[in-house]
Enzyme design. Structure first.
Site, mmCIF file in Angstrom:
data_model
loop_
_atom_site.group_PDB
_atom_site.id
_atom_site.type_symbol
_atom_site.label_atom_id
_atom_site.label_comp_id
_atom_site.label_asym_id
_atom_site.label_seq_id
_atom_site.Cartn_x
_atom_site.Cartn_y
_atom_site.Cartn_z
ATOM 1 N N HIS A 31 -8.209 -4.028 -0.596
ATOM 2 C CA HIS A 31 -8.071 -2.587 -0.440
ATOM 3 C C HIS A 31 -9.136 -1.894 -1.286
ATOM 4 O O HIS A 31 -9.701 -2.497 -2.212
ATOM 5 C CB HIS A 31 -6.675 -2.131 -0.855
ATOM 6 C CG HIS A 31 -5.632 -2.435 0.175
ATOM 7 N ND1 HIS A 31 -4.317 -2.637 -0.149
ATOM 8 C CD2 HIS A 31 -5.703 -2.565 1.517
ATOM 9 C CE1 HIS A 31 -3.617 -2.874 0.948
ATOM 10 N NE2 HIS A 31 -4.449 -2.843 1.970
ATOM 11 N N THR A 57 -12.733 -8.481 6.118
ATOM 12 C CA THR A 57 -12.615 -7.216 6.829
ATOM 13 C C THR A 57 -13.653 -6.234 6.300
ATOM 14 O O THR A 57 -13.997 -6.236 5.116
ATOM 15 C CB THR A 57 -11.201 -6.621 6.661
ATOM 16 O OG1 THR A 57 -10.881 -6.533 5.277
ATOM 17 C CG2 THR A 57 -10.159 -7.465 7.379
ATOM 18 N N GLY A 58 -14.174 -5.439 7.216
ATOM 19 C CA GLY A 58 -15.036 -4.293 6.960
ATOM 20 C C GLY A 58 -15.917 -4.323 5.740
ATOM 21 O O GLY A 58 -16.796 -5.162 5.580
ATOM 22 N N THR A 59 -15.687 -3.355 4.877
ATOM 23 C CA THR A 59 -16.506 -3.151 3.691
ATOM 24 C C THR A 59 -16.445 -4.343 2.747
ATOM 25 O O THR A 59 -17.451 -4.690 2.127
ATOM 26 C CB THR A 59 -16.045 -1.868 2.945
ATOM 27 O OG1 THR A 59 -16.037 -0.786 3.864
ATOM 28 C CG2 THR A 59 -16.967 -1.543 1.788
ATOM 29 N N GLY A 78 -9.737 -2.834 7.777
ATOM 30 C CA GLY A 78 -8.281 -2.972 7.938
ATOM 31 C C GLY A 78 -7.651 -1.886 8.787
ATOM 32 O O GLY A 78 -6.956 -2.184 9.761
ATOM 33 N N ASP A 83 -7.078 -6.210 9.846
ATOM 34 C CA ASP A 83 -5.917 -7.009 9.425
ATOM 35 C C ASP A 83 -5.320 -7.738 10.622
ATOM 36 O O ASP A 83 -4.915 -8.896 10.526
ATOM 37 C CB ASP A 83 -4.844 -6.122 8.777
ATOM 38 C CG ASP A 83 -5.310 -5.454 7.502
ATOM 39 O OD1 ASP A 83 -6.232 -5.976 6.847
ATOM 40 O OD2 ASP A 83 -4.757 -4.389 7.160
ATOM 41 N N ASP A 103 -3.619 -3.214 -3.036
ATOM 42 C CA ASP A 103 -3.439 -2.243 -4.118
ATOM 43 C C ASP A 103 -2.007 -1.724 -4.101
ATOM 44 O O ASP A 103 -1.647 -0.950 -3.215
ATOM 45 C CB ASP A 103 -4.439 -1.105 -3.949
ATOM 46 C CG ASP A 103 -4.463 -0.151 -5.137
ATOM 47 O OD1 ASP A 103 -3.555 -0.238 -5.993
ATOM 48 O OD2 ASP A 103 -5.389 0.669 -5.200
ATOM 49 N N HIS A 110 -2.273 1.939 6.947
ATOM 50 C CA HIS A 110 -2.012 0.811 7.836
ATOM 51 C C HIS A 110 -1.036 -0.193 7.203
ATOM 52 O O HIS A 110 -1.102 -1.383 7.482
ATOM 53 C CB HIS A 110 -3.328 0.143 8.248
ATOM 54 C CG HIS A 110 -4.108 -0.430 7.098
ATOM 55 N ND1 HIS A 110 -4.660 0.346 6.110
ATOM 56 C CD2 HIS A 110 -4.410 -1.705 6.780
ATOM 57 C CE1 HIS A 110 -5.264 -0.438 5.246
ATOM 58 N NE2 HIS A 110 -5.123 -1.679 5.623
ATOM 59 N N ASP A 113 0.465 -2.833 9.352
ATOM 60 C CA ASP A 113 -0.450 -3.923 9.683
ATOM 61 C C ASP A 113 -0.509 -4.942 8.550
ATOM 62 O O ASP A 113 -0.565 -6.152 8.784
ATOM 63 C CB ASP A 113 -1.864 -3.391 9.952
ATOM 64 C CG ASP A 113 -1.934 -2.441 11.125
ATOM 65 O OD1 ASP A 113 -1.083 -2.558 12.030
ATOM 66 O OD2 ASP A 113 -2.829 -1.580 11.136
ATOM 67 N N ARG A 119 3.437 -11.348 7.048
ATOM 68 C CA ARG A 119 4.494 -12.032 7.801
ATOM 69 C C ARG A 119 3.924 -13.217 8.559
ATOM 70 O O ARG A 119 4.487 -14.312 8.563
ATOM 71 C CB ARG A 119 5.168 -11.056 8.770
ATOM 72 C CG ARG A 119 6.232 -11.701 9.617
ATOM 73 C CD ARG A 119 6.716 -10.754 10.744
ATOM 74 N NE ARG A 119 7.484 -11.504 11.697
ATOM 75 C CZ ARG A 119 6.971 -12.242 12.681
ATOM 76 N NH1 ARG A 119 5.677 -12.315 12.868
ATOM 77 N NH2 ARG A 119 7.749 -12.913 13.495
#
Length: 164
Positions: A31, A57-59, A78, A83, A103, A110, A113, A119
């Site tokens: 995060h 993910t992403g950044t 995310g 995610d 965090d 999200h 998600d 899970r």
């Protein structure tokens, strides 16, 4: 928990063995408030991580690749579905470890998600670390560089039993 009326249990039995390869496929997610902590962790474990296949993910993926020089396959961020992309890889048995620095102080738009991702990791018996201390224990395990057998749900049998 009692069985369903048709006699099938609502949970798939862990009857199938999956072998995690010696070269693990590791997801790295952080995060926004934890990205710098993730980068510091990656720096500490850079030599070990370089021996494995990384996805993020992403950044997080972009920063690890740019600032630490590791090859990281970048997915969506995310909130844009990253995610869920990681979750899909778990269900397809294309992911072996999840390092997710989330965090606890910042509400995430999200959050459903994130809960779904955790899970799936629990369902498919994927090792997960949610902070630097647990990630240190996980990545320093001798199992990280060995083939390891884990029990996973027999999804095919479960679907067949529910279709009856």
């Amino acid at each position: 928990m009692s069985p369903l009326p048709n006699g099938s249990d609502p949970r798939p039995a862990r009857q199938v063995i999956r072998t995690l390869p010696p070269r693990k496929r590791i997801a790295l997610i952080a995060h926004d408030g934890k990205k710098d902590e993730m980068l510091a962790w990656v720096e500490r474990w850079q030599a070990t991580l370089a021996q494995h296949q990384l996805v993020g993910t992403g950044t997080t993926a972009r920063r690890i690749a740019k600032e630490r020089g590791l090859e990281v396959e970048g997915l969506m961020s995310g909130p844009l579905g990253g995610d869920q992309q990681i979750g899909a890889r778990i269900t397809e048995q294309q992911l072996d470890l999840l390092i997710f620095f989330w965090d606890p102080f910042a509400p995430q738009p999200h959050d459903p998600d994130v809960k779904a991702l955790l899970r799936l990791a629990a369902l498919w018996n994927i090792p997960v670390a949610c902070n630097a201390a647990s990630a240190d224990f996980l990545i320093s395990s001798p199992y990280v560089a060995e083939a390891v057998e884990i029990a996973i749900p027999d999804a095919g049998a479960w679907v067949s039993a529910r279709a009856d």
